[in-house]
Design a protein around this motif. Structure first.
Motif, PDB file in Angstrom:
ATOM      1  N   TYR A   1       0.078  -6.846 -13.299  1.00  0.00           N
ATOM      2  CA  TYR A   1       0.523  -6.750 -11.904  1.00  0.00           C
ATOM      3  C   TYR A   1       1.710  -7.628 -11.500  1.00  0.00           C
ATOM      4  O   TYR A   1       2.592  -7.191 -10.787  1.00  0.00           O
ATOM      5  CB  TYR A   1      -0.650  -7.040 -10.966  1.00  0.00           C
ATOM      6  CG  TYR A   1      -1.699  -5.965 -11.032  1.00  0.00           C
ATOM      7  CD1 TYR A   1      -1.508  -4.774 -10.337  1.00  0.00           C
ATOM      8  CD2 TYR A   1      -2.824  -6.095 -11.827  1.00  0.00           C
ATOM      9  CE1 TYR A   1      -2.431  -3.748 -10.417  1.00  0.00           C
ATOM     10  CE2 TYR A   1      -3.755  -5.073 -11.918  1.00  0.00           C
ATOM     11  CZ  TYR A   1      -3.560  -3.906 -11.216  1.00  0.00           C
ATOM     12  OH  TYR A   1      -4.456  -2.883 -11.303  1.00  0.00           O
TER      13      TYR A   1
ATOM     14  N   MET B   1       4.001  -8.055  -0.689  1.00  0.00           N
ATOM     15  CA  MET B   1       4.138  -6.608  -0.843  1.00  0.00           C
ATOM     16  C   MET B   1       4.925  -6.266  -2.096  1.00  0.00           C
ATOM     17  O   MET B   1       4.919  -5.137  -2.555  1.00  0.00           O
ATOM     18  CB  MET B   1       4.800  -6.015   0.397  1.00  0.00           C
ATOM     19  CG  MET B   1       3.887  -6.067   1.610  1.00  0.00           C
ATOM     20  SD  MET B   1       4.639  -5.514   3.150  1.00  0.00           S
ATOM     21  CE  MET B   1       5.684  -6.907   3.539  1.00  0.00           C
ATOM     22  N   ASP B   2       5.622  -7.274  -2.646  1.00  0.00           N
ATOM     23  CA  ASP B   2       6.402  -7.060  -3.872  1.00  0.00           C
ATOM     24  C   ASP B   2       5.815  -7.798  -5.064  1.00  0.00           C
ATOM     25  O   ASP B   2       5.946  -7.354  -6.197  1.00  0.00           O
ATOM     26  CB  ASP B   2       7.841  -7.531  -3.659  1.00  0.00           C
ATOM     27  CG  ASP B   2       8.538  -6.747  -2.577  1.00  0.00           C
ATOM     28  OD1 ASP B   2       8.480  -5.512  -2.620  1.00  0.00           O
ATOM     29  OD2 ASP B   2       9.121  -7.371  -1.674  1.00  0.00           O
TER      30      ASP B   2
ATOM     31  N   LEU C   1       2.395  -8.953  -6.671  1.00  0.00           N
ATOM     32  CA  LEU C   1       1.141  -8.247  -6.438  1.00  0.00           C
ATOM     33  C   LEU C   1      -0.080  -8.878  -7.097  1.00  0.00           C
ATOM     34  O   LEU C   1      -0.561  -8.400  -8.132  1.00  0.00           O
ATOM     35  CB  LEU C   1       1.287  -6.798  -6.950  1.00  0.00           C
ATOM     36  CG  LEU C   1       2.497  -6.022  -6.414  1.00  0.00           C
ATOM     37  CD1 LEU C   1       2.593  -4.657  -7.089  1.00  0.00           C
ATOM     38  CD2 LEU C   1       2.417  -5.863  -4.909  1.00  0.00           C
TER      39      LEU C   1
ATOM     40  N   VAL D   1      -0.870  -9.622   4.462  1.00  0.00           N
ATOM     41  CA  VAL D   1      -1.390  -9.137   3.187  1.00  0.00           C
ATOM     42  C   VAL D   1      -2.595  -9.941   2.701  1.00  0.00           C
ATOM     43  O   VAL D   1      -3.592  -9.375   2.244  1.00  0.00           O
ATOM     44  CB  VAL D   1      -0.290  -9.130   2.099  1.00  0.00           C
ATOM     45  CG1 VAL D   1      -0.858  -8.626   0.774  1.00  0.00           C
ATOM     46  CG2 VAL D   1       0.877  -8.254   2.531  1.00  0.00           C
TER      47      VAL D   1
ATOM     48  N   GLY E   1      -3.077   0.995   4.457  1.00  0.00           N
ATOM     49  CA  GLY E   1      -3.400  -0.428   4.395  1.00  0.00           C
ATOM     50  C   GLY E   1      -4.867  -0.686   4.117  1.00  0.00           C
ATOM     51  O   GLY E   1      -5.516   0.026   3.359  1.00  0.00           O
TER      52      GLY E   1
ATOM     53  N   ALA F   1      -0.371   3.972  -5.689  1.00  0.00           N
ATOM     54  CA  ALA F   1       0.030   2.634  -5.260  1.00  0.00           C
ATOM     55  C   ALA F   1      -0.378   1.657  -6.343  1.00  0.00           C
ATOM     56  O   ALA F   1      -1.306   1.899  -7.104  1.00  0.00           O
ATOM     57  CB  ALA F   1      -0.621   2.263  -3.936  1.00  0.00           C
ATOM     58  N   ARG F   2       0.346   0.534  -6.416  1.00  0.00           N
ATOM     59  CA  ARG F   2       0.028  -0.447  -7.450  1.00  0.00           C
ATOM     60  C   ARG F   2      -1.343  -1.062  -7.231  1.00  0.00           C
ATOM     61  O   ARG F   2      -2.083  -1.333  -8.164  1.00  0.00           O
ATOM     62  CB  ARG F   2       1.102  -1.551  -7.481  1.00  0.00           C
ATOM     63  CG  ARG F   2       2.469  -1.088  -7.947  1.00  0.00           C
ATOM     64  CD  ARG F   2       2.531  -0.860  -9.449  1.00  0.00           C
ATOM     65  NE  ARG F   2       2.078  -2.002 -10.227  1.00  0.00           N
ATOM     66  CZ  ARG F   2       2.799  -3.076 -10.511  1.00  0.00           C
ATOM     67  NH1 ARG F   2       4.036  -3.157 -10.097  1.00  0.00           N
ATOM     68  NH2 ARG F   2       2.292  -4.068 -11.228  1.00  0.00           N
ATOM     69  N   ARG F   3      -1.669  -1.346  -5.964  1.00  0.00           N
ATOM     70  CA  ARG F   3      -2.979  -1.931  -5.643  1.00  0.00           C
ATOM     71  C   ARG F   3      -3.586  -1.141  -4.496  1.00  0.00           C
ATOM     72  O   ARG F   3      -2.872  -0.468  -3.737  1.00  0.00           O
ATOM     73  CB  ARG F   3      -2.830  -3.378  -5.153  1.00  0.00           C
ATOM     74  CG  ARG F   3      -2.308  -4.360  -6.123  1.00  0.00           C
ATOM     75  CD  ARG F   3      -2.134  -5.712  -5.440  1.00  0.00           C
ATOM     76  NE  ARG F   3      -1.275  -5.616  -4.260  1.00  0.00           N
ATOM     77  CZ  ARG F   3      -0.836  -6.649  -3.570  1.00  0.00           C
ATOM     78  NH1 ARG F   3      -1.191  -7.866  -3.893  1.00  0.00           N
ATOM     79  NH2 ARG F   3      -0.038  -6.482  -2.523  1.00  0.00           N
TER      80      ARG F   3
ATOM     81  N   ASP G   1      -1.807  -0.795  -0.843  1.00  0.00           N
ATOM     82  CA  ASP G   1      -0.352  -0.911  -0.831  1.00  0.00           C
ATOM     83  C   ASP G   1       0.280   0.411  -0.424  1.00  0.00           C
ATOM     84  O   ASP G   1      -0.322   1.475  -0.548  1.00  0.00           O
ATOM     85  CB  ASP G   1       0.167  -1.283  -2.228  1.00  0.00           C
ATOM     86  CG  ASP G   1      -0.055  -2.745  -2.557  1.00  0.00           C
ATOM     87  OD1 ASP G   1      -0.345  -3.516  -1.637  1.00  0.00           O
ATOM     88  OD2 ASP G   1       0.062  -3.103  -3.749  1.00  0.00           O
TER      89      ASP G   1
ATOM     90  N   HIS H   1       9.459  -1.168  -8.678  1.00  0.00           N
ATOM     91  CA  HIS H   1       8.187  -0.534  -9.029  1.00  0.00           C
ATOM     92  C   HIS H   1       8.362   0.769  -9.802  1.00  0.00           C
ATOM     93  O   HIS H   1       7.380   1.376 -10.208  1.00  0.00           O
ATOM     94  CB  HIS H   1       7.359  -0.285  -7.770  1.00  0.00           C
ATOM     95  CG  HIS H   1       7.041  -1.549  -7.030  1.00  0.00           C
ATOM     96  ND1 HIS H   1       6.389  -2.604  -7.621  1.00  0.00           N
ATOM     97  CD2 HIS H   1       7.307  -1.931  -5.761  1.00  0.00           C
ATOM     98  CE1 HIS H   1       6.255  -3.595  -6.734  1.00  0.00           C
ATOM     99  NE2 HIS H   1       6.809  -3.213  -5.616  1.00  0.00           N
TER     100      HIS H   1
END
Lengths: 811, 182, 283
Positions: A700, A717-718, A720, B49, C102, C188-190, C193, C262
């Motif tokens: 990740y 957000m970038d 992770l 986040v 989200g 999405a990566r997670r 996201d 990404h």
């Protein structure tokens, strides 16, 4: 002696999964982190740092409009730069100014600070500061740095290649012949992106100034309060007794809070200059930009094998991008020199020829992060064995068993001595639990259905409890100059101070500085067993330089081993005194006295005297002390081991979605041998968290710089970190090898999870991708990289940053 | 630069009334920490986040870094300080986090506690997958989430009156660490 | 990470809100859920001089069925749509799309209208609006109410057809009868996201033949991308797995995606190819 835990409840305090003594306050929201100190100090001013937006440049001007309180390097009259040194000819020392003076060397470097009444107003002020920088060519890759046509990041003498600040070599006698005689040479390159330790609490500091005494108190989120005090006092030219450093509750460290921060020095300076309390609460963005990076390394290794799979010789060229400045106290040698010494890990290899370099670039400085360079060492060795097994048509487990160390102590080619461990046993236990034959059947069936499962193994030895001898070995031998200091900082030992007060209450003061590991709980467990008391009677005081003996803090999986051993010695010493005092009252010899349940008991009788009675009389009837000792119950524990090796085997089972490149972890097993478990729940917690950061490293997290050297991953957000959704359940099996190298029998366990997981995952993904003929050699194995490897039929390797052409060719 | 002056805001936090005066730009998180003195709510990223700042606003979990204090005028806010039953009795979620080692450094913990407590109170029958989805809202850097999940499931059992919920405080028997949640 | 100073107004009627906005439209931002705006303000990437908070205006949240359309009022929270009991393919699509917005503490606060007005190319709601040719209603003090077709609404990254003095008040979507299949697939990566690529699709199948097809893709351009190639590949053809594969291939060839950390353009094409069939499910 090796055994597995039985789960039976021990009769001692050690060995129990005791709920942590730290937790009730934190659970109620009553913890005190540094930002809370600032929040409760309504009069304190707030600082924000002006940071460079350029990777390399010359500062032309810094201007602030009227009404903005700003300080620059020009104001820091007499403040000395940070200078960390190793005593070795290949080491290049540089100065790190507290605020950039005439040049900037990475994006995020502090160049000025503004002071205002609140954080928001400090940011308003920051917006109004104008900085003019003449941009200079930046060095953004190690290949460019050493190419001969790159600028020098620092204007200093480089004894070897340009920009090369550490260049270690080990070449054992007979290597060349052994290497040439091998049946097969397997060569691989592995690499890792830059990563951030990213504690959830970013850095923070609050500096208070006491007009009455002229003394400063710094609350900061640190792993090494005493060493930080030394560093700040050195820089400001003040006596250490003029500075108290306190680390209250620390919101995670993982290595990132052990390095002396320029910002902390600046904060104490500005507090003393203004004679005011000032606070700096780092933002998450700043934390990514400037609070230390790690792991950007490329290792080329070649293993020379016999046809049977014996590794007879290992050659390596290890390159670490260490960024723009040298971290203190462990220096920018920390990653390359650890790799040089420890690369073979749990594997025996007689012939060894390795070069390991640290190369400076215009990026954020590196500093230790959980595991330091061991995740990469293990990635290199474990990928090597899997590739070798495939090329030699050997079983992946068998080739490891052939090469794992099984006789102790074992002397590695670097001279390291590995103590008793269970390398063979952990591998066997993990493989049994993983049930490989069942997996292979499931894997085959899944492939028929177009699903790709893979399994990966990694074995490692985790050197823990590094004492002074381990740090000495990083330097060439030196004598103390007659009148000057050699300027080398050699960490290692721990001291504790144990006292019993007149009520029988016990206070343990330690130089170690926990940051979430529950060290107060585990040390209390150790002390309770020696003194026969229960945890309520013990208070551990740490992380306050006014209240604790000088120590090296908590890092490198050392605290339980070293502070634990010191605490045990101190408690044994105090227990001995108590037994003597009790024997004088109850009769018998000291050896006939047992300390249990808060009392001293004459064995074989019902006679007992409470420890609180003994204690009160020591202080208040000193003239009647039978042992004629001093009227105090105090002992000092000192421990300085040479280090011990925990070991483990990780097994990862993954599924790769070959359409998207997504890797899902189906199962994760850890067979761990951390010696004696003082608190099994805390040990498991360390493994869980370590594995999570290993998963993050493997799949990740990645810090990305653009072609101008600007960090683009400055938010969550970038960058992770995984959530619970990305984490598998972790199954843990404990083996307990009790080594004489650790007094308590405990080996360190703080870093292991992070060390082993990336390699296990890289091997598992490679196993899953075997039908496509590609493997993973660079981490993180992000979905787009995995997918590209499948699509293009090429191994997942690092993509080298293009090296700028020399100027004369650029025409 | 003219900064709009502070405005009066009435907050109800953990049942107590706080009359504070804040700039409109003051986030709810900062108002709780600095104006109400409730520093249990932590700030880990200030961009929504990490979830360390999660509080319950009118019973719903929200990021207090993404809400201005002025917007909470008249709302009922519950923070980590408001979870415990009293000075001697923890909320079942707090108790379970303690017993199951659901925290290490503790910085993320307040956000997880408010998130889990708020959700379990409203959804007593939530399944494990649903709870994991809720818990995925917040980041923890220490625990690998293993014991956070375990503690949340144990808290659910305790809150539902299940005798196996293991909230009697006799935690020395909890030697079954590292295994699957009960 | 503290916002620049701003003036704060919390009107209790839409008329009042529009009046505030009309007073200084260029320096005033509408604050709905704030789950995108406030992070940008904390980073000081957005520095509005004035916020008009619409959270105290009654009657601007919730949904209504009006004839054959669903009207979603602007301040409807994501969580309300995740919990909608609306039957049929549209209800299915809304619940699944909402669940991908989200995390829970974002969904309790963030709003449907806010997402559209913010116009992030990866936003689930922008894709749903694009997919179903939503009618988007906006009001201003000067010009009253007007309706904008989704095709005209999304202009570029963070830019819509809304004028600075307008507030998005509601969105209407066609109710889909049971001849429709609609879905969303996001990569999405997670968890939680923004998707790197998100595929939304709705097809109407009558007697085994696709009579209408809509595909909208996120993460492949500045705004939601309606894949004409995928839609025309499916329209009039027999509803089969092969058809879906062909449509996904057509979409992947049609898009011209951006590259970032990404994933590059080739990867995003791969994701389009992988995700469109997952959005549509199996015939």
């Amino acid at each position: 002696m090796t055994g597995t835990t039985t789960g039976a409840e021990p009769q001692t305090w050690t060995g129990r999964a005791l709920p942590r003594l730290e937790d009730p306050a934190i659970l109620r929201g009553w913890g005190t982190y540094v930002a809370d100190v600032a929040a409760r100090d309504p009069g304190c001013l707030h600082v924000r740092f002006v940071r460079s937006a350029h990777a390399s440049g010359r500062i032309l001007s810094i201007t602030a409009p009227p009404g903005v309180t700003m300080f620059t390097a020009a104001d820091l009259d007499g403040v000395q730069p940070i200078r960390a040194v190793l005593h070795r000819p290949d080491f290049v020392a540089v100065a790190t100014p507290v605020l950039a003076t005439d040049v900037v060397r990475f994006v995020g470097e502090p160049i000025a600070l503004v002071v205002a009444d609140s954080e928001a107003e400090a940011e308003d002020a920051l917006d109004r500061v104008e900085v003019e920088i003449e941009e200079l060519p930046a060095v953004l890759s190690t290949q460019h740095a050493v190419s001969g046509h790159a600028p020098l990041v620092h204007d200093v003498e480089f004894p070897g290649d340009p920009n090369t600040v550490v260049d270690g070599h080990i070449h054992t006698d007979g290597f060349d012949a052994a290497f040439a005689a091998a049946d097969r040479v397997v060569a691989i390159q592995v690499s890792s992106a830059r990563q951030s330790a990213m504690p959830l609490e970013a850095r923070a500091a609050h500096a208070a100034y006491d007009r009455a005494t002229g003394r400063s108190t710094l609350h900061a989120t640190l792993q090494m309060p005493h060493v930080t005090r030394t560093g700040i006092a050195d820089s400001l030219g003040i006596s250490e007794d003029d500075l108290r450093v306190v680390s209250p509750d620390v919101g995670g460290g993982f290595g990132a809070k052990m390095t002396l921060a320029r910002e902390d020095i600046a904060l104490v300076w500005v507090s003393r200059r203004l004679r005011r309390d000032v606070a700096w609460i780092e933002t998450r963005e700043e934390n990514f930009l400037a609070a230390w990076h790690s792991r950007e390394q490329v290792y080329d290794i070649e293993g020379a094998f016999t046809a049977d799979g014996d590794l007879v010789a290992l050659r390596g060229d290890l390159v670490c991008d260490v960024g723009a400045y040298c971290c203190s106290p462990v220096t920018w040698g920390v990653e390359p020199l650890m790799a040089l010494a420890e690369l073979p890990g749990p594997y025996k290899v007689e012939h060894y020829s390795v070069r390991s370099r640290g190369i400076t670039t215009n990026k954020c400085p590196i500093a230790p992060y959980r595991g330091v360079s061991r995740p990469m060492q293990v990635l290199a060795m474990e990928r090597l064995f899997d590739v070798a097994a495939a090329e030699l048509e050997l079983d992946r487990v068998d080739i490891r068993h052939r090469n794992l160390i099984s006789e102790f102590p074992h002397r590695a080619p670097s001279g390291l001595v590995l103590d008793q461990a269970s390398h063979q046993e952990t591998l066997a236990a993990a493989v049994e639990l993983a049930d490989l034959s069942d997996f292979r059947a499931r894997q085959a069936a899944a492939r028929e259905a177009g699903r790709y499962l893979g399994i990966g193994i990694s074995c490692f030895a985790e050197r823990t409890g590094y004492g002074t001898p381990a740090f000495v070995a990083r330097n060439q031998p030196y004598e103390l100059p007659r009148t000057a200091s050699p300027d080398v900082i050699t960490p290692g030992y721990e001291r504790v101070l144990l006292t019993m007060d007149p009520s029988g209450g016990v206070v343990l003061r330690i130089g170690a500085a926990p940051h979430g590991q529950g060290l107060r709980t585990t040390l209390t467990q150790v002390v309770c067993d020696q003194l026969g008391i229960s945890p309520e009677a013990v208070r551990v005081i740490d992380s306050d330089t006014d209240a604790t003996p000088y120590g090296w803090g908590s890092f490198a999986s050392r605290a339980m081993v070293i502070a634990g051993g010191a605490s045990m010695l101190a408690a044994q010493d105090l227990a001995e005194r108590l037994r003597g005092l009790a024997a004088a009252r109850l009769g018998g010899l000291p050896d006939d006295i047992d300390l249990t349940d808060g009392a001293a008991r004459l064995r074989g009788t019902d006679d007992a005297v409470a420890l609180s009675v003994l204690a009160r009389d020591v202080y208040h009837s000193a003239h009647l002390l039978p042992d004629k000792g001093q009227p105090a119950l105090e002992s000092v524990g000192f421990y300085d081991p040479s280090g011990t090796f925990a070991n483990a085997c990780h097994v990862a089972e993954v599924e790769v979605d070959v359409e998207t490149g997504q890797v899902d972890i189906h199962r994760f097993l850890v067979a761990e041998d951390a010696g004696r478990l003082i608190n099994p729940a805390i040990v498991d917690g360390q493994i869980h968290g370590g594995v999570a950061q290993g998963v993050a490293n493997a799949l990740y997290e990645e810090l990305v710089y653009d072609e101008r050297g600007v960090l683009v991953t400055t938010s969550l957000m970038d960058y992770l970190p995984p959530t619970v959704h990305e984490m598998p359940s972790i199954e843990i099996l404990h083996l307990e090898t009790i080594s004489p190298a650790s007094l308590t029998g405990a080996k360190g366990v703080g870093e292991g999870g992070t060390i082993g997981a990336p390699a296990a995952l890289a091997n598992a993904i490679s196993d899953a991708l075997e039908p496509f003929g590609v493997g993973v050699f660079h981490l993180p194995a992000t979905p787009h990289r995995v997918r590209a490897a499948i699509r293009d039929g090429e191994d997942l390797h690092v993509v080298a940053r293009p090296v700028p052409r020399p100027e004369k060719e650029a025409d | 630069m003219s900064i709009p002056s502070a405005v009066p805001v009435r907050l109800y936090v953990n049942g107590d009334r706080y009359d504070v005066s804040v700039e409109p730009r003051r986030t709810l998180a900062d108002a709780l920490r600095e104006d109400c003195g409730l520093t249990g709510t932590h700030l880990g990223c200030e961009h929504g986040v990490c979830g360390a700042c999660t509080v319950l606003v009118d019973g719903q979990p929200m990021r207090s870094c993404l809400m201005f204090a002025v917007q909470a005028e008249g709302s009922s806010v519950r923070t980590v300080e408001g979870l415990a039953i009293d000075d001697t009795t923890l909320h079942p979620v707090q108790q379970a986090f303690w017993e199951h080692h659901g925290l290490q450094c503790g910085f993320c913990t307040p956000g997880f506690l408010t998130l889990a407590a708020g959700y379990l109170e409203e959804h007593p029958d939530a399944g494990e997958a649903e709870l994991r989805d809720v818990l995925s809202s917040n980041l923890c850097r220490c625990t690998g989430y293993q014991n956070i999940v375990k503690a949340t499931l144990a808290a659910q059992q305790a809150m539902n009156g299940d005798p196996d919920g293991d909230t009697d405080g006799d935690t020395d028997t909890d030697a079954d660490v590292g295994g699957e949640p009960a | 990470m503290k916002p620049s100073p701003f003036e704060y107004v919390a009107p209790t009627s839409m008329e009042e809100a529009l009046a505030v906005l009309a007073g200084d439209p260029d320096e005033t931002k509408v604050l709905a859920g704030g789950q995108s705006l406030v992070p940008m303000m904390n980073f000081r990437l957005a520095r509005p001089e004035r916020l008009v908070d619409i959270n105290r205006i009654p009657g601007i949240a919730g949904t209504d069925v009006v004839a054959d359309r669903l009207v979603i009022r602007t301040r409807t929270r994501h969580l309300a749509l995740q919990n909608t009991s609306l039957p049929g393919p549209l209800g299915h699509l809304l619940r699944h799309a909402a669940a991908k917005v989200g995390h829970l503490p974002i969904r309790t606060r963030g709003t449907f209208g806010g997402s559209l007005a913010h116009c992030d190319a990866a936003s689930e709601w922008c894709l749903v609006a694009s997919l179903l040719d939503a009618d988007i209603t906006a009001e201003s003090q000067a010009r009253g109410s007007r309706t904008i077709a989704a095709a005209d609404f999304f202009r570029s990254i963070f830019t819509t057809a809304l004028e600075p003095d307008e507030i998005l008040t509601s969105v209407s979507l066609p109710l889909l009868d049971d001849s429709w299949t609609a879905g969303i697939a996001e990569f999405a990566r997670r968890a939680g996201d923004f998707g790197i690529v998100t595929a939304t699709a709705a097809v109407q199948v009558v007697d085994g033949t696709v009579t209408e097809a809509r595909v909208s893709l996120g993460g492949v351009g500045e705004v939601p991308f309606r894949s004409v190639a995928a839609e025309s590949t499916m329209r009039g053809e027999a509803w089969t797995t092969d058809l879906i594969t062909a449509a996904a291939q057509a979409a992947a060839e049609e898009v011209d995606p951006p590259s970032d950390i990404h994933g590059d353009a080739a990867y995003r094409r791969d994701l389009v190819r992988a995700l469109l069939p997952r959005a549509l499910g199996r015939p």
